[in-house]
Design an enzyme around this catalytic site. Structure first.
Site: not given
Length: 368
Positions: A120, A131, A204, A207, A235, A259, A292-294
């Site tokens: 990635e 992120a 994703h 996102n 999530d 993720d 948001l970071a994972g």
């Protein structure tokens, strides 16, 4: 031998699965409506094609961390996964790819099978990092081929609007690598062009990509209009339930990913995501600026989240198992059939995890 309501490729059956040498040797069962009994559910093991960490370990830390991650997620029903990297300078990225390549050759006891690597970045838009660290670069074929020589890279995420990247998409596709569009400010037309050059998915979905507007459909529009496959993080923080439903109606073989980060399976606190510090709080993982970071998601929770939206368990199983297997061309994972790997998950009637079997090995569920 396992008994219960078995979700086979032909539908629900009640009976027994026999396992031999890590594979499904026989299925002795009859058609059933599982609502008519109290037996547990036996479904295909979960497959996660985008996972950065878990159990306090981050993929970018190398082989030992990848094993820790694979063990944590096996305790939540994941039977195979792609170890997913973060954008990083070339020396650091190559070093970890060498270690992950070695790690993918064997499966340690108690761990999910590491099928290979999801790269990635670093070939993403510096204006849509999400992120990711600010180490994005333009892809150069010799560099990409060098990475392929040291690790089984199965999936690559890149931004198709960057000059030269459509050619890279074609070169990777010709070598059997799945190329996903992600971390991109590309237009609808650039997304469609990437698919024409051989891209096969979207990273994703929704996102870190240009959004849908009725006069500028963006990369989300390209995915919804044309994609056969795309990954999505269920999530219920990254994507609104309504947007999940849109994607499920539009993309025939949508598959779910976590993720997840090192914070998965861990208490609130500070963790690493590649070169960056992140904070887990109230179920979310964020950079210090709030991005948001994972996630902290695990695949058993992903399944329960989707069922909570009113989706049938049999359909949800495809989103967390079979579609990902099909995406990688794996005909012996993500399904319960004679001859397939005995990658299995046993759930009670409330969908709580009771057991995971990875290639026939029963995993001791320490975290569920």
């Amino acid at each position: 031998m396992l008994t219960g309501n078995i979700l086979t490729s032909a539908g629900w059956r009640h009976g027994r699965i026999d396992i031999d040498a890590g594979r499904i040797a026989a299925i002795d069962a009859v058609p059933v409506d599982p609502a008519g009994n109290d037996a547990p559910y036996i479904v295909p093991g979960f497959i996660d094609l985008h996972v950065h960490g878990g159990g306090g370990a981050d993929t970018m830390e190398g082989a030992a961390a990848a094993v820790t991650m694979a063990r944590l997620h096996a305790c939540h029903g994941t039977t195979s996964l792609l170890a997913t990297t973060m954008t990083a300078p070339r020396p650091a990225l190559r070093k970890v790819l060498v270690e992950l390549g070695e790690c993918a050759q064997t499966r340690p006891a108690g761990a999910a099978r590491i099928l290979g690597v999801h790269l990635e970045g670093p070939y993403i838009s510096p204006s849509k990092l999400g992120a990711q660290p600010p180490e994005a670069v333009v892809a150069v074929l010799d560099e990409v081929l060098d990475y392929l020589s040291v690790a089984p890279i199965r999936v690559v995420t890149l931004a198709p609007e960057i000059s030269g990247h459509p050619r890279i998409v074609g070169e990777l596709a010709a070598r059997g690598v799945r190329v996903q569009v992600g971390h991109t400010l590309g237009t609808y037309d650039e997304g469609v062009n990437a698919l024409k050059h051989g891209a096969t998915g979207f990273t994703h979905l929704y996102n870190a990509m240009s959004g849908l507007h009725h006069r500028e459909p963006g990369m989300v529009g390209a995915a919804l209009a044309h994609a056969q496959y795309a990954e999505l993080i269920p999530d219920l923080l990254h994507v609104h339930p309504g947007a999940i439903r849109v994607a499920l109606r539009a993309i025939p073989q949508l598959y779910c990913v976590t993720d997840s980060t090192a914070a998965a399976g861990m208490p609130d606190g500070e963790y690493r995501l590649g070169s960056q510090g992140v904070v887990k709080c109230l179920g979310a993982v964020r950079l210090k600026d709030g991005t948001l970071a994972g996630s902290t998601l695990t695949m058993d929770k992903a399944l329960r989240n989707l069922v909570s939206l009113g989706l049938p368990l049999a359909d949800v199983s495809n989103y967390v198992s079979r579609h990902a297997a099909d995406y990688l061309g794996l005909s012996d994972r993500g399904r319960i059939e004679v001859g397939a790997w005995a990658d299995l998950v046993v759930l009670d009637r409330a969908l709580a995890l009771q057991a995971t079997y990875v290639e026939g090995e029963e995993i001791v569920v320490e975290y569920a």
